[in-house]
Design a protein around this motif. Structure first.
Motif, PDB file in Angstrom:
ATOM      1  N   ALA A  79      -5.434 -39.864 -27.119  1.00 43.85           N
ATOM      2  CA  ALA A  79      -6.171 -40.552 -26.065  1.00 43.85           C
ATOM      3  C   ALA A  79      -6.000 -42.064 -26.148  1.00 43.85           C
ATOM      4  O   ALA A  79      -6.966 -42.813 -26.108  1.00 43.85           O
ATOM      5  CB  ALA A  79      -7.649 -40.181 -26.142  1.00 43.85           C
ATOM      6  N   VAL A  80      -4.752 -42.518 -26.259  1.00 45.67           N
ATOM      7  CA  VAL A  80      -4.476 -43.958 -26.343  1.00 45.67           C
ATOM      8  C   VAL A  80      -3.596 -44.410 -25.175  1.00 45.67           C
ATOM      9  O   VAL A  80      -3.994 -45.236 -24.368  1.00 45.67           O
ATOM     10  CB  VAL A  80      -3.819 -44.315 -27.691  1.00 45.67           C
ATOM     11  CG1 VAL A  80      -3.377 -45.773 -27.691  1.00 45.67           C
ATOM     12  CG2 VAL A  80      -4.794 -44.059 -28.836  1.00 45.67           C
ATOM     13  N   ALA A  81      -2.387 -43.876 -25.101  1.00 50.49           N
ATOM     14  CA  ALA A  81      -1.447 -44.296 -24.052  1.00 50.49           C
ATOM     15  C   ALA A  81      -1.841 -43.677 -22.714  1.00 50.49           C
ATOM     16  O   ALA A  81      -2.073 -42.476 -22.620  1.00 50.49           O
ATOM     17  CB  ALA A  81      -0.026 -43.877 -24.428  1.00 50.49           C
ATOM     18  N   VAL A  82      -1.899 -44.509 -21.668  1.00 48.97           N
ATOM     19  CA  VAL A  82      -2.331 -44.006 -20.365  1.00 48.97           C
ATOM     20  C   VAL A  82      -1.336 -43.013 -19.771  1.00 48.97           C
ATOM     21  O   VAL A  82      -1.682 -42.240 -18.881  1.00 48.97           O
ATOM     22  CB  VAL A  82      -2.572 -45.162 -19.367  1.00 48.97           C
ATOM     23  CG1 VAL A  82      -3.717 -46.030 -19.832  1.00 48.97           C
ATOM     24  CG2 VAL A  82      -1.309 -45.988 -19.171  1.00 48.97           C
ATOM     25  N   THR A  83      -0.095 -43.032 -20.260  1.00 47.61           N
ATOM     26  CA  THR A  83       0.923 -42.137 -19.720  1.00 47.61           C
ATOM     27  C   THR A  83       0.875 -40.745 -20.329  1.00 47.61           C
ATOM     28  O   THR A  83       1.593 -39.852 -19.876  1.00 47.61           O
ATOM     29  CB  THR A  83       2.328 -42.706 -19.973  1.00 47.61           C
ATOM     30  OG1 THR A  83       2.494 -42.907 -21.379  1.00 47.61           O
ATOM     31  CG2 THR A  83       2.519 -44.022 -19.239  1.00 47.61           C
ATOM     32  N   GLY A  84       0.058 -40.538 -21.343  1.00 45.50           N
ATOM     33  CA  GLY A  84       0.016 -39.245 -22.002  1.00 45.50           C
ATOM     34  C   GLY A  84       0.833 -39.182 -23.276  1.00 45.50           C
ATOM     35  O   GLY A  84       0.791 -38.179 -23.993  1.00 45.50           O
ATOM     36  N   ARG A  85       1.588 -40.254 -23.566  1.00 41.59           N
ATOM     37  CA  ARG A  85       2.366 -40.262 -24.809  1.00 41.59           C
ATOM     38  C   ARG A  85       1.446 -40.304 -26.028  1.00 41.59           C
ATOM     39  O   ARG A  85       0.372 -40.886 -25.987  1.00 41.59           O
ATOM     40  CB  ARG A  85       3.294 -41.476 -24.853  1.00 41.59           C
ATOM     41  CG  ARG A  85       4.595 -41.281 -24.096  1.00 41.59           C
ATOM     42  CD  ARG A  85       5.586 -42.367 -24.464  1.00 41.59           C
ATOM     43  NE  ARG A  85       6.928 -42.059 -23.973  1.00 41.59           N
ATOM     44  CZ  ARG A  85       8.012 -42.763 -24.251  1.00 41.59           C
ATOM     45  NH1 ARG A  85       7.893 -43.833 -25.029  1.00 41.59           N
ATOM     46  NH2 ARG A  85       9.187 -42.433 -23.776  1.00 41.59           N
ATOM     47  N   PHE A 144       3.060 -32.475 -13.559  1.00 41.61           N
ATOM     48  CA  PHE A 144       2.077 -31.458 -13.927  1.00 41.61           C
ATOM     49  C   PHE A 144       0.663 -31.821 -13.496  1.00 41.61           C
ATOM     50  O   PHE A 144      -0.276 -31.057 -13.744  1.00 41.61           O
ATOM     51  CB  PHE A 144       2.117 -31.232 -15.447  1.00 41.61           C
ATOM     52  CG  PHE A 144       3.466 -30.800 -15.933  1.00 41.61           C
ATOM     53  CD1 PHE A 144       3.865 -29.476 -15.825  1.00 41.61           C
ATOM     54  CD2 PHE A 144       4.360 -31.716 -16.462  1.00 41.61           C
ATOM     55  CE1 PHE A 144       5.121 -29.072 -16.255  1.00 41.61           C
ATOM     56  CE2 PHE A 144       5.617 -31.318 -16.894  1.00 41.61           C
ATOM     57  CZ  PHE A 144       6.000 -29.985 -16.788  1.00 41.61           C
ATOM     58  N   GLY A 145       0.495 -32.984 -12.873  1.00 45.03           N
ATOM     59  CA  GLY A 145      -0.816 -33.345 -12.339  1.00 45.03           C
ATOM     60  C   GLY A 145      -1.614 -34.299 -13.194  1.00 45.03           C
ATOM     61  O   GLY A 145      -2.780 -34.577 -12.889  1.00 45.03           O
ATOM     62  N   ARG A 146      -1.040 -34.815 -14.296  1.00 45.87           N
ATOM     63  CA  ARG A 146      -1.756 -35.828 -15.083  1.00 45.87           C
ATOM     64  C   ARG A 146      -1.941 -37.066 -14.215  1.00 45.87           C
ATOM     65  O   ARG A 146      -0.984 -37.562 -13.612  1.00 45.87           O
ATOM     66  CB  ARG A 146      -0.969 -36.184 -16.345  1.00 45.87           C
ATOM     67  CG  ARG A 146      -1.682 -37.229 -17.208  1.00 45.87           C
ATOM     68  CD  ARG A 146      -0.831 -37.646 -18.404  1.00 45.87           C
ATOM     69  NE  ARG A 146      -0.508 -36.522 -19.248  1.00 45.87           N
ATOM     70  CZ  ARG A 146      -1.306 -36.013 -20.170  1.00 45.87           C
ATOM     71  NH1 ARG A 146      -2.501 -36.556 -20.350  1.00 45.87           N
ATOM     72  NH2 ARG A 146      -0.928 -34.972 -20.894  1.00 45.87           N
ATOM     73  N   ARG A 147      -3.143 -37.574 -14.181  1.00 46.77           N
ATOM     74  CA  ARG A 147      -3.451 -38.725 -13.336  1.00 46.77           C
ATOM     75  C   ARG A 147      -3.233 -40.009 -14.119  1.00 46.77           C
ATOM     76  O   ARG A 147      -3.782 -40.183 -15.206  1.00 46.77           O
ATOM     77  CB  ARG A 147      -4.891 -38.630 -12.831  1.00 46.77           C
ATOM     78  CG  ARG A 147      -5.202 -39.523 -11.658  1.00 46.77           C
ATOM     79  CD  ARG A 147      -6.480 -39.107 -10.981  1.00 46.77           C
ATOM     80  NE  ARG A 147      -6.336 -37.838 -10.272  1.00 46.77           N
ATOM     81  CZ  ARG A 147      -7.325 -37.229  -9.611  1.00 46.77           C
ATOM     82  NH1 ARG A 147      -8.524 -37.774  -9.587  1.00 46.77           N
ATOM     83  NH2 ARG A 147      -7.116 -36.090  -8.994  1.00 46.77           N
ATOM     84  N   LEU A 148      -2.438 -40.893 -13.565  1.00 50.92           N
ATOM     85  CA  LEU A 148      -2.062 -42.133 -14.237  1.00 50.92           C
ATOM     86  C   LEU A 148      -2.669 -43.301 -13.461  1.00 50.92           C
ATOM     87  O   LEU A 148      -2.186 -43.682 -12.398  1.00 50.92           O
ATOM     88  CB  LEU A 148      -0.532 -42.243 -14.297  1.00 50.92           C
ATOM     89  CG  LEU A 148       0.156 -40.990 -14.891  1.00 50.92           C
ATOM     90  CD1 LEU A 148       1.616 -40.945 -14.504  1.00 50.92           C
ATOM     91  CD2 LEU A 148       0.005 -40.952 -16.393  1.00 50.92           C
ATOM     92  N   ASP A 196       4.288 -34.967 -21.033  1.00 51.96           N
ATOM     93  CA  ASP A 196       3.785 -33.599 -20.818  1.00 51.96           C
ATOM     94  C   ASP A 196       4.792 -32.564 -21.300  1.00 51.96           C
ATOM     95  O   ASP A 196       4.419 -31.558 -21.925  1.00 51.96           O
ATOM     96  CB  ASP A 196       3.489 -33.382 -19.328  1.00 51.96           C
ATOM     97  CG  ASP A 196       2.299 -34.178 -18.824  1.00 51.96           C
ATOM     98  OD1 ASP A 196       1.486 -34.613 -19.665  1.00 51.96           O
ATOM     99  OD2 ASP A 196       2.184 -34.371 -17.602  1.00 51.96           O
ATOM    100  N   LEU A 197       6.062 -32.798 -21.013  1.00 52.46           N
ATOM    101  CA  LEU A 197       7.094 -31.839 -21.412  1.00 52.46           C
ATOM    102  C   LEU A 197       7.169 -31.687 -22.925  1.00 52.46           C
ATOM    103  O   LEU A 197       7.261 -30.566 -23.440  1.00 52.46           O
ATOM    104  CB  LEU A 197       8.456 -32.283 -20.864  1.00 52.46           C
ATOM    105  CG  LEU A 197       8.732 -31.999 -19.390  1.00 52.46           C
ATOM    106  CD1 LEU A 197       9.991 -32.726 -18.941  1.00 52.46           C
ATOM    107  CD2 LEU A 197       8.869 -30.494 -19.149  1.00 52.46           C
ATOM    108  N   ILE A 198       7.153 -32.799 -23.647  1.00 55.86           N
ATOM    109  CA  ILE A 198       7.287 -32.694 -25.107  1.00 55.86           C
ATOM    110  C   ILE A 198       6.047 -32.033 -25.703  1.00 55.86           C
ATOM    111  O   ILE A 198       6.141 -31.309 -26.705  1.00 55.86           O
ATOM    112  CB  ILE A 198       7.573 -34.075 -25.739  1.00 55.86           C
ATOM    113  CG1 ILE A 198       8.175 -33.895 -27.144  1.00 55.86           C
ATOM    114  CG2 ILE A 198       6.357 -34.942 -25.767  1.00 55.86           C
ATOM    115  CD1 ILE A 198       9.540 -33.306 -27.180  1.00 55.86           C
TER     116      ILE A 198
END
Length: 940
Positions: A674-680, A831-835, A866-868
């Motif tokens: 829960a750090v990078a806004v991109t999901g990384r 996949f629908g992650r909101r950025l 998301d893929l990784i």
């Protein structure tokens, strides 16, 4: 207080707080009633408290009217980040208005004017009539109204059972500034609730410090040129915005209310209309209040058919029947500030057994641990807290060791009694960052299973751009001020370990953690589940990834300490050689680590041009400046080489051996979701994602990450993943065709741009195309491309124009994405992650342009993240299902790293690409490159 007192209630402030602070109350028809109950309880208590203080002659409950106000004309993005009112709350509004009037309160709601401004104007009118004003609110903006004749009270925030009361001294104590400086304070820190940006990175402490030092916002603005550091730069960038920010946060006290309100005399507080209240309370099922009115006390049933929430464990164990349910409904009639939560300290076997029985029947339990350390691999368990319902929790102290501590249940005994529940995957748990708690339990031989929900991840999926710590979440979503860790352990040198905290104090703190976590879950998860895309990201990606990451962290990775020691020694020798070279070029010795001495050499002795200055006015010697100067002068290049080696030595070759866990002999990084806004993912202690791989010295660091004897390191890396995602998102035919035909996409791009066949593309042309391909993904401008390629800006612009001419789908995607981002404030992954893009409507040009660049890149980087994660989950499931000895040990950007026994190597190499490419079906084929070696570097 005189008999001439105006009592104003900020209805809009309390409306949401009442809705979120209570469980899901409903009447027998299934209509929601929680917000109604909270508002009624608050108004009843408020009027009672004011009577005790001498009474109030006039009053009103003030609500925001639907529709825009004058602030929307000033700033179209005002409150743009607010979500639509929840449907269950909207359904209660008409009844709330009816009940307010039936309770004798005038109701004021004026179209085009916010409740704050109505309150400010009425308070001003009261002052002119020599009346005192009491404002009941939870809104910090209204603190600016406080004065000799205006105080604020907040019945939903209490200290020692007494509602918070803010007079002038109270405002200073709470905010650090007097009421007349609240507007200045808010202008600097901003107001996230109303979407009013402040100065970037300026929080309450900095704002208070500046206002104390410079006197006012105007004083801060005048001194902007002399304020140093990054925060000073941020202030200077915000100077054009601050006047509008001040205007937006200033409560107006001179609004024209005459079309709706003739004078204050129309705001007489009236007696209750008992007959009308009886009708309304019967409809809502409020039996205790009906009884007070002499009504029938309708037999509203519990659960879905009544207004009572689910019973707390104590009530459930000790009471049953309508009277118990009714009593509990009264107890829940207002948020925790009105009725204190019920917390129990478990010190006896009988108490433990009762809670174990409650756990056995619970569908979901909030779990939290108190420990001796923040290091998950070293933390020892001090206590466990549990909650089954908001407002109720327990703390089981296990290892408080201070002098005079009461007897506690033996830690191992408690863990053995709880083991079956803790290790049962069918017994669902919720927590705040449960990955940490899972490590703590495992340190004591218990494998936590059944991690069903995590409020940290719920918040992250909903609002990745905001803070996700529990204290912030409680303030933001529950309007609740929690006990902080500093309050129970102290700060700095005086801080004590948690096992030295008194059990009574520790119990309040720890039980509150479990209680608030359960309460947050009740508020956050319905918002996630209501959106199928967000629910997919949460339930299919983040929660399963949390479980996999805990196993990866737990296993750790082997490092070769002896090899690192040799590398460290070699780096030290190289640094000495470079240092001598620097002295030779400079013409004298100097401290390469001193920016001041380096600046004197570069700009005074050698006379190099000043590229930019620091906030204090001195010539800058940062990396960007040195890189620019290195294009034409030798010394800056030497200094850059020195700095690169110094960073490798201090961060990795010196530090990594010290980070080996003595119990496991391995390094255990921590992965933060829960750090990078991109999901990384973010890796820390050590950071495995920042090891430089573009230099031989950097790549050698990876040689120290080794496989144990009889095993190999296997690296599986998605190939050109963000370019493939760009092809998928843009649908550009040329890009899709290049990937579908398995072409070298950089060579294909070079052919398109330079008008030659792929076979005729030179290595230099391919290099240009590669920079363009990746640069445009990150929103690179012609200026940036020119700098990267070392060419003229016009030539760079020509290349970009040719690129877009050959790939029109990419241009269309970029233009449409910018527009979409500006319209809704966010973009999303495949996949629908909101950025979220907080600065997309910023009045600051550079900040807005940076947000537009992020809007283009974020869907690609986020989809890759998301893929990784999906690949990581799928690989872990396969390893466990097949009962293999291979282990995932690292995840770095688009790469998975495994430790594979020799006996399983062929199978892993064969099946890993299929597992990873099969997690999603894009319009282009996914490719995975697999490498094998005795260490991480050799596996590439």
């Amino acid at each position: 207080m005189t008999d001439k007192t105006l009592l104003l209630v900020d209805g809009s402030s309390f409306l949401y707080r009442a809705f979120h602070a209570l469980p899901d109350l409903r009447n027998r028809e299934g209509e929601p009633t929680g917000a109604i109950y909270g508002i009624v309880a608050m108004l009843r208590r408020l009027r009672s408290d004011i009577k005790l203080g001498g009474g109030a002659s006039h009053g009103a409950v003030v609500f925001d009217a639907p529709g825009p106000t004058f602030r929307d004309e000033w700033y179209p993005e005002y409150k743009a980040n607010r979500k639509a009112m929840p449907e269950d709350l909207a359904r209660q509004i008409p009844l709330i208005h009816e009940i307010v009037r039936a309770m004798g309160w005038p109701l004021v709601m004026i179209e085009g004017i916010e409740a704050d401004d109505v309150i400010g104007t009425l308070a001003g009118q009261a002052h002119r009539r020599q009346m005192d004003t009491v404002v009941s609110t939870g809104d910090k903006d209204l603190a600016q109204l406080v004065g000799d004749h205006v105080i604020l009270i907040n019945t939903m925030t209490t200290r020692g059972g007494t509602p918070e009361r803010l007079d002038r001294e109270g405002v200073i104590a709470k905010f650090g500034v007097p009421p007349e400086r609240i507007v200045d304070y808010l202008s600097l820190v901003g107001d996230t609730v109303d979407n009013v940006p402040g100065v970037d990175k300026v929080g309450p402490k900095t704002a208070v410090k500046w206002l104390e030092q410079y006197g006012s916002l105007d004083g801060v603005i005048e001194a902007a040129g002399s304020i140093g550091g990054a925060v000073g730069e941020n202030l200077r960038r915000a100077l054009d915005w601050l006047p509008l920010a001040r205007r937006l946060v200033t409560v107006k006290t001179d609004c024209d209310l005459s079309s709706h309100l003739g004078s204050l005399d129309e705001l007489d507080l009236l007696p209750e209309d008992r007959e009308r209240l009886r009708e309304l309370f019967e409809r809502c099922g409020f039996r205790s209040w009906l009884a007070e009115l002499g009504g029938k006390g309708a037999d509203a049933s519990r659960g879905a058919g009544g207004a009572a929430p689910a019973q707390a464990p104590q009530a459930a164990a000790a009471a049953s029947g309508d009277s118990a349910a009714s009593a509990q409904a009264d107890a829940a009639a207002a948020p925790a500030a009105v009725v204190p939560p019920e917390y129990e300290t478990v010190l006896t076997e009988a108490q433990l057994e009762r809670w174990l029985a409650l756990l056995a029947d619970a569908e979901l339990v909030s779990v939290d641990t108190e420990t001796t350390s923040l290091d998950p691999m070293a933390a020892e368990l001090v206590g466990i807290s549990l909650s089954l319902e908001p407002g109720s929790a327990c703390y089981i102290p296990l290892a408080h060791r201070y002098a005079g501590a009461p007897d506690q249940l033996p830690r191992e005994r408690v863990l053995e009694r709880m083991r079956a529940w803790l290790e049962d995957p069918a017994r669902h748990k919720v927590g705040q960052n449960l990955k940490y708690d899972a490590h703590v339990f495992e340190n004591h031989g218990v494998r936590l299973k059944g991690i069903e929900h995590d409020t940290l991840l719920e918040s992250y999926v909903l609002e990745a751009h905001r803070s996700h710590d529990m204290d912030s979440l409680a303030r933001r979503h529950l309007e609740r001020t929690t006990i902080t860790y500093d309050e129970v352990t102290g700060k700095g040198a005086s801080r004590i370990p948690f096992d030295q905290v008194g059990i009574e104090q520790a119990s309040r703190y720890a039980a509150e953690d479990a209680d608030v976590t359960m309460h947050l879950h009740r508020v956050l998860y319905p918002q996630v589940a209501a959106d199928p895309k967000l629910d997919y990201v949460y339930a299919t990606i983040e929660i399963p990834a949390c479980r996999v990451l805990q196993r990866m962290e737990r296993h750790g990775v082997l490092v070769d300490g002896a090899l690192l020691a040799r590398q460290s020694e070699e780096l030290g020798h190289r640094m000495l050689e470079i240092e001598a070279r620097a002295y030779e070029v400079a013409g004298q010795p100097f401290n390469l680590n001193s920016p001041k001495q380096l600046g004197e050499i570069l700009f005074q002795r050698l006379g190099l041009p000043v590229v930019k200055k620091t906030a204090s006015g001195a010539p800058s010697t940062d990396e960007e400046v040195l890189a620019k100067l290195a294009e034409d002068y030798p010394l800056p290049r030497v200094v850059l080489d020195y700095r690169a080696l110094a960073k490798l030595k201090s961060t990795y070759t010196d530090k990594l051996p010290k980070m080996v866990n003595p119990r496991t002999g391995r390094v255990h990084t921590s992965y933060s979701q829960a750090v990078a806004v991109t999901g990384r993912l973010a890796s820390s202690d050590p950071n495995l994602q920042n090891i430089p791989v573009r230099t031989p010295e950097g790549r050698r660091i990876r040689e120290a990450f080794i496989a144990p004897e009889g095993s190999s390191i296997v690296s599986a890396d998605y190939s050109q993943i963000e370019l493939r995602i760009m092809a998928h998102l843009s649908g550009d035919e040329s890009l899709l065709r290049a990937f579908a035909e398995g072409l070298d996409v950089h060579r294909a791009t070079a052919g398109e741009i330079f008008g030659v066949t792929p076979a005729e593309v030179s290595s230099e042309q391919r290099r240009y195309a590669k920079v363009i391909n990746f640069g445009l993904i990150y929103g690179m401008s012609a200026f940036g491309l020119a700098g990267n390629l070392g060419i003229e800006r016009d030539a760079a612009k020509n290349y970009i124009d040719r690129y877009f001419a050959r790939y029109p789908g990419v241009k269309r995607y970029m233009d449409e994405t910018r527009e979409l981002a500006r319209a809704q404030g966010w973009v999303e992954t495949v996949f629908g992650r909101r950025l979220w893009l907080a600065e997309i409507a910023s009045p600051s040009g550079p900040r807005r342009q940076a947000a537009e660049r992020a809007a283009i890149n974020a869907p690609m980087q986020g989809t890759a993240a998301d893929l990784i994660k999906l690949a990581m989950i799928r690989v872990q499931d396969w390893l466990e299902r097949e009962r293999m000895e291979s282990r995932l040990v690292m995840q770095v950007h688009d790469e998975l790293v495994l430790e594979v026994p020799d006996a399983e190597l062929d199978r892993v190499k064969a099946e890993l690409p299929e597992l990873m490419t099969g997690v999603a079906s894009l319009r282009v084929p996914l490719e995975v490159e697999v490498g094998v070696g005795p260490n991480w570097e050799r596996a590439h």
